[in-house]
Design an enzyme around this catalytic site. Structure first.
Site, short mmCIF file in Angstrom:
data_model
loop_
_atom_site.label_atom_id
_atom_site.label_comp_id
_atom_site.label_asym_id
_atom_site.label_seq_id
_atom_site.Cartn_x
_atom_site.Cartn_y
_atom_site.Cartn_z
N GLU A 41 0.82 -1.21 0.00
CA GLU A 41 0.00 0.00 0.00
C GLU A 41 0.86 1.27 0.00
O GLU A 41 1.90 1.32 0.65
CB GLU A 41 -0.90 -0.01 1.24
CG GLU A 41 -1.80 1.21 1.38
CD GLU A 41 -2.58 1.22 2.69
OE1 GLU A 41 -3.58 1.96 2.76
OE2 GLU A 41 -2.21 0.49 3.64
N LYS A 109 -9.52 3.01 -2.08
CA LYS A 109 -9.79 2.43 -0.77
C LYS A 109 -11.14 2.89 -0.23
O LYS A 109 -11.42 4.08 -0.15
CB LYS A 109 -8.67 2.82 0.19
CG LYS A 109 -8.70 2.11 1.54
CD LYS A 109 -7.46 2.49 2.34
CE LYS A 109 -7.36 1.75 3.65
NZ LYS A 109 -6.11 2.09 4.38
N CYS A 143 -5.79 -2.78 2.99
CA CYS A 143 -5.47 -2.64 4.41
C CYS A 143 -6.72 -2.67 5.31
O CYS A 143 -7.30 -3.72 5.52
CB CYS A 143 -4.65 -1.37 4.61
SG CYS A 143 -3.66 -1.34 6.14
#
Length: 264
Positions: A41, A109, A143
């Protein structure tokens, strides 16, 4: 499918150094016969969120970089994620490029992590990260997204057999990382390919533990805190074999779940 997981330190706020480092890892993975290369990431900048105005990718440099390499070397690249600047602000964006150099997925995200100030500096994504690699449907999340099992399940219900998870997950909560990833693999009866970074930035120490987990929950790759590339061959037919052993998806009661959502 031979997968290469790049577990690297990230130069905080230094895109030039990070592009050079990633290029070196991509070359090494391609030379070792990887079919899919996976990056962590925010590999272009790290969590230099207060400096994104000057550092975030605003001209699709990352896309061109990944496309050129993928096409030249005939490899798929799940490009971790990078900080990007778009018309309405900044995003944490995963680009996926196939082996012909085609951009096949752009996923922002979906869930912003407040403990690292994402809610202050980044916009939240609005789309499902589904893409196809060599005829296999895959999903991508980033994540903190793994703490939302309904989001992962939505990708699997749309056909994903492999879930890719780039991350910058801190050492302080690395036990959560490992447990959540195994749970996502077991409950969805799919492969989970998770790539975390190592090293530190001004506020965090990162825990590594990049892993590939099989649909039955076995850990096939565990890089612990090693810097470098981890390789693993996965057999995609394992997904259907496990789903036949315990028919979770056939036994779902979707109407009941929808009813329960309405209960106050």
């Amino acid at each position: 499918m031979k997968i290469a997981c790049v577990q690297m330190d990230i130069a905080f706020g230094n895109p030039e150094a990070n592009f050079q480092q990633v290029l070196s890892y991509l070359e090494e993975a391609a030379a070792n016969g990887a079919d899919v290369i996976v990056l962590p990431e925010m590999w272009n900048t790290g969590y230099a969120l207060t400096e994104l105005e000057n550092l975030a990718d605003s001209n699709l440099r990352t896309v061109a970089f990944l496309q050129d390499f993928a096409k030249t070397h005939g490899v798929h690249i799940v490009g971790g994620s990078v900080s990007t600047k778009k018309n309405d602000g900044f995003y944490n964006t995963m680009y996926v490029v196939n082996k012909t150099g085609e951009l096949i997925s752009e996923y922002d995200k979906a869930h912003r992590f407040g403990l690292m100030d994402e809610h202050i500096h980044l916009n939240e994504g609005q789309s499902l990260g589904i893409f196809e690699l060599d005829g296999t449907l895959c999903g991508g999340v980033i994540c903190y997204d793994i703490r939302f099992p309904e989001w992962i399940r939505s990708q699997v219900l749309n056909g994903a057999k492999v879930i890719f998870v780039p991350a910058e997950w801190p050492e302080a909560r690395i036990d959560h990382w490992r447990i959540l990833l195994q749970a996502r693999a077991i409950e969805n009866q799919c492969f989970v390919v998770a790539v975390n970074r190592v090293g530190s930035d001004p506020k965090n120490e990162f825990g590594g533990s990049s892993m590939i987990i099989a649909p039955w929950g076995e850990i096939r790759l565990d890089m612990k805190k090693e810097t470098g590339i981890g390789y693993c061959d996965i057999e995609l037919n394992e997904v259907e074999e496990v789903r036949k052993r315990i028919p979770v998806f056939a036994d779902r009661r979707e109407a009941l779940y929808k009813k329960a959502e309405k209960v106050k």
